[in-house]
Design a protein around this motif. Structure first.
Motif, PDB file in Angstrom:
ATOM      1  N   ASP A  64      -7.620  -5.701  -7.923  1.00 28.21           N
ATOM      2  CA  ASP A  64      -7.947  -4.491  -7.181  1.00 28.21           C
ATOM      3  C   ASP A  64      -6.668  -3.657  -7.133  1.00 28.21           C
ATOM      4  O   ASP A  64      -5.693  -3.971  -7.823  1.00 28.21           O
ATOM      5  CB  ASP A  64      -8.493  -4.802  -5.784  1.00 28.21           C
ATOM      6  CG  ASP A  64      -7.576  -5.696  -4.958  1.00 28.21           C
ATOM      7  OD1 ASP A  64      -6.343  -5.511  -5.031  1.00 28.21           O
ATOM      8  OD2 ASP A  64      -8.080  -6.575  -4.238  1.00 28.21           O
ATOM      9  N   ASN A  65      -6.631  -2.614  -6.330  1.00 25.67           N
ATOM     10  CA  ASN A  65      -5.470  -1.725  -6.329  1.00 25.67           C
ATOM     11  C   ASN A  65      -4.180  -2.405  -5.888  1.00 25.67           C
ATOM     12  O   ASN A  65      -3.083  -1.937  -6.222  1.00 25.67           O
ATOM     13  CB  ASN A  65      -5.727  -0.515  -5.418  1.00 25.67           C
ATOM     14  CG  ASN A  65      -6.591   0.529  -6.086  1.00 25.67           C
ATOM     15  OD1 ASN A  65      -6.774   0.507  -7.298  1.00 25.67           O
ATOM     16  ND2 ASN A  65      -7.129   1.435  -5.296  1.00 25.67           N
ATOM     17  N   ASN A  66      -4.305  -3.497  -5.143  1.00 27.21           N
ATOM     18  CA  ASN A  66      -3.119  -4.128  -4.567  1.00 27.21           C
ATOM     19  C   ASN A  66      -2.941  -5.581  -4.959  1.00 27.21           C
ATOM     20  O   ASN A  66      -2.113  -6.279  -4.375  1.00 27.21           O
ATOM     21  CB  ASN A  66      -3.159  -4.024  -3.033  1.00 27.21           C
ATOM     22  CG  ASN A  66      -3.182  -2.592  -2.552  1.00 27.21           C
ATOM     23  OD1 ASN A  66      -4.237  -2.068  -2.205  1.00 27.21           O
ATOM     24  ND2 ASN A  66      -2.039  -1.932  -2.571  1.00 27.21           N
ATOM     25  N   ASP A 122       0.849  -1.194   0.000  1.00 25.88           N
ATOM     26  CA  ASP A 122       0.000   0.000   0.000  1.00 25.88           C
ATOM     27  C   ASP A 122       0.884   1.244   0.000  1.00 25.88           C
ATOM     28  O   ASP A 122       2.049   1.208   0.407  1.00 25.88           O
ATOM     29  CB  ASP A 122      -0.870   0.041   1.264  1.00 25.88           C
ATOM     30  CG  ASP A 122      -1.970  -0.997   1.232  1.00 25.88           C
ATOM     31  OD1 ASP A 122      -2.656  -1.113   0.200  1.00 25.88           O
ATOM     32  OD2 ASP A 122      -2.132  -1.705   2.243  1.00 25.88           O
ATOM     33  N   PRO A 138       0.087   7.631  -6.967  1.00 28.43           N
ATOM     34  CA  PRO A 138       0.189   6.299  -6.357  1.00 28.43           C
ATOM     35  C   PRO A 138       0.447   5.206  -7.393  1.00 28.43           C
ATOM     36  O   PRO A 138      -0.077   5.245  -8.513  1.00 28.43           O
ATOM     37  CB  PRO A 138      -1.180   6.105  -5.694  1.00 28.43           C
ATOM     38  CG  PRO A 138      -1.685   7.491  -5.453  1.00 28.43           C
ATOM     39  CD  PRO A 138      -1.190   8.298  -6.617  1.00 28.43           C
ATOM     40  N   THR A 191      -0.289   1.443  -8.395  1.00 31.06           N
ATOM     41  CA  THR A 191      -1.311   0.429  -8.125  1.00 31.06           C
ATOM     42  C   THR A 191      -1.078  -0.797  -8.994  1.00 31.06           C
ATOM     43  O   THR A 191      -0.191  -0.817  -9.861  1.00 31.06           O
ATOM     44  CB  THR A 191      -2.730   0.961  -8.383  1.00 31.06           C
ATOM     45  OG1 THR A 191      -2.938   1.088  -9.793  1.00 31.06           O
ATOM     46  CG2 THR A 191      -2.948   2.314  -7.699  1.00 31.06           C
ATOM     47  N   ALA A 192      -1.911  -1.795  -8.776  1.00 31.26           N
ATOM     48  CA  ALA A 192      -1.835  -3.021  -9.562  1.00 31.26           C
ATOM     49  C   ALA A 192      -2.036  -2.756 -11.052  1.00 31.26           C
ATOM     50  O   ALA A 192      -1.533  -3.512 -11.897  1.00 31.26           O
ATOM     51  CB  ALA A 192      -2.878  -4.021  -9.059  1.00 31.26           C
ATOM     52  N   LYS A 193      -2.747  -1.689 -11.394  1.00 29.60           N
ATOM     53  CA  LYS A 193      -2.944  -1.355 -12.812  1.00 29.60           C
ATOM     54  C   LYS A 193      -1.621  -1.035 -13.499  1.00 29.60           C
ATOM     55  O   LYS A 193      -1.428  -1.357 -14.666  1.00 29.60           O
ATOM     56  CB  LYS A 193      -3.910  -0.180 -12.946  1.00 29.60           C
ATOM     57  CG  LYS A 193      -5.356  -0.525 -12.601  1.00 29.60           C
ATOM     58  CD  LYS A 193      -6.269   0.676 -12.833  1.00 29.60           C
ATOM     59  CE  LYS A 193      -7.721   0.328 -12.537  1.00 29.60           C
ATOM     60  NZ  LYS A 193      -8.623   1.494 -12.753  1.00 29.60           N
ATOM     61  N   ASP A 194      -0.720  -0.388 -12.776  1.00 30.92           N
ATOM     62  CA  ASP A 194       0.590  -0.075 -13.347  1.00 30.92           C
ATOM     63  C   ASP A 194       1.403  -1.353 -13.576  1.00 30.92           C
ATOM     64  O   ASP A 194       2.108  -1.480 -14.582  1.00 30.92           O
ATOM     65  CB  ASP A 194       1.354   0.869 -12.425  1.00 30.92           C
ATOM     66  CG  ASP A 194       0.656   2.198 -12.242  1.00 30.92           C
ATOM     67  OD1 ASP A 194       0.526   2.944 -13.225  1.00 30.92           O
ATOM     68  OD2 ASP A 194       0.215   2.484 -11.112  1.00 30.92           O
ATOM     69  N   LYS A 207       4.327   5.396  -4.017  1.00 34.18           N
ATOM     70  CA  LYS A 207       4.130   6.489  -4.975  1.00 34.18           C
ATOM     71  C   LYS A 207       5.270   6.534  -5.985  1.00 34.18           C
ATOM     72  O   LYS A 207       6.416   6.222  -5.662  1.00 34.18           O
ATOM     73  CB  LYS A 207       4.063   7.836  -4.245  1.00 34.18           C
ATOM     74  CG  LYS A 207       2.833   8.023  -3.380  1.00 34.18           C
ATOM     75  CD  LYS A 207       2.820   9.414  -2.752  1.00 34.18           C
ATOM     76  CE  LYS A 207       1.582   9.618  -1.909  1.00 34.18           C
ATOM     77  NZ  LYS A 207       1.560  10.969  -1.292  1.00 34.18           N
ATOM     78  N   ALA A 221      -5.329  -6.471 -13.137  1.00 36.55           N
ATOM     79  CA  ALA A 221      -5.449  -5.867 -11.809  1.00 36.55           C
ATOM     80  C   ALA A 221      -6.791  -6.275 -11.201  1.00 36.55           C
ATOM     81  O   ALA A 221      -7.852  -5.884 -11.693  1.00 36.55           O
ATOM     82  CB  ALA A 221      -5.349  -4.351 -11.909  1.00 36.55           C
TER      83      ALA A 221
END
Length: 215
Positions: free
Chosen positions: A144-146, A102, A111, A113-116, A105, A142
């Motif tokens: 979720d975010n993590n 979490d 931030p 995230t898992a999308k990156d 940055k 992804a």
């Protein structure tokens, strides 16, 4: 005063991934400087510091400096966490699920995230420039975010090594033409300057989540 790494390009005046970072053992060298040599197989870095191209992809002992990796190789040669906090593999070996930290940055303040992570791996899979072979990867998603799911074509027990090699780039700021010469990452160092054929300069990333060490 911020600690600055100055990566001096020597010999054939080029750097490649997997370069050996030498300590400050010269009396004539500033204690704030490091010299990087690339061993016997030197070639000029053409596309800059872009992991989606030739910045270190596929080299076991590579340290991307600017970008984070999901995992890394510890001093004892074992795989350790970097961005990742843990992972699991499905019973059929086809789905690898990785959880990441979490509050990480990029150096532009956005931030990570898992999308990156999914963006990075999916682009390398489809890249003609990358040295990393991801032909066994169907896709990265992804959840979720993590959480990222990596779906494979066939079971691959060594897939964690592929997760070790690749520096994560920001989806929002990645441009195929310009990223390599002005990279944004979440690794231990921030990019400052690249004088082609001469030197590259980095400084410590104050927002880095890991241990801040001077190489």
């Amino acid at each position: 005063m911020k600690y600055v790494i100055i990566v001096v390009i020597i010999l054939i005046i080029g750097i490649i991934a997997g370069a050996m970072i030498l300590g400050n053992n010269s009396k004539d060298r500033s204690p704030d400087e490091l010299v990087v040599t690339a061993g016997s197989h030197l070639s000029e870095l053409k596309t800059g510091f872009d992991p989606l191209k030739d910045w270190g992809c596929g080299h076991a002992n590579f340290e991307p400096l600017i970008q984070s990796t999901l995992f890394k190789t510890g001093a004892d040669g074992n795989i350790t966490n970097d961005l990742a906090t843990n992972y699991s593999v499905s019973s059929d070996g086809l789905v690898w699920k990785v959880n990441i930290r979490d509050n990480v940055k990029f150096t532009d303040g956005v931030p990570l995230t898992a999308k990156d992570v999914a963006f990075t791996f999916n682009n390398v899979k489809n890249s003609a420039d990358s040295q990393l072979d991801l032909t066994n990867l169907k896709n990265a998603t992804a959840v979720d975010n993590n959480t990222i799911e990596f779906n494979l074509q066939h079971p691959q027990s060594t897939f964690i090594w592929d997760l070790r090699y690749l520096g994560i780039v920001p989806e929002h700021a990645y441009d195929n033409e310009t990223y390599g010469s002005n990279p944004i990452g979440s690794g231990p160092y921030k990019f400052v300057q690249w004088d082609k054929d001469q030197q590259a300069i980095f400084e410590l990333n104050d927002d880095y989540y890991g241990k801040k060490t001077i190489l």
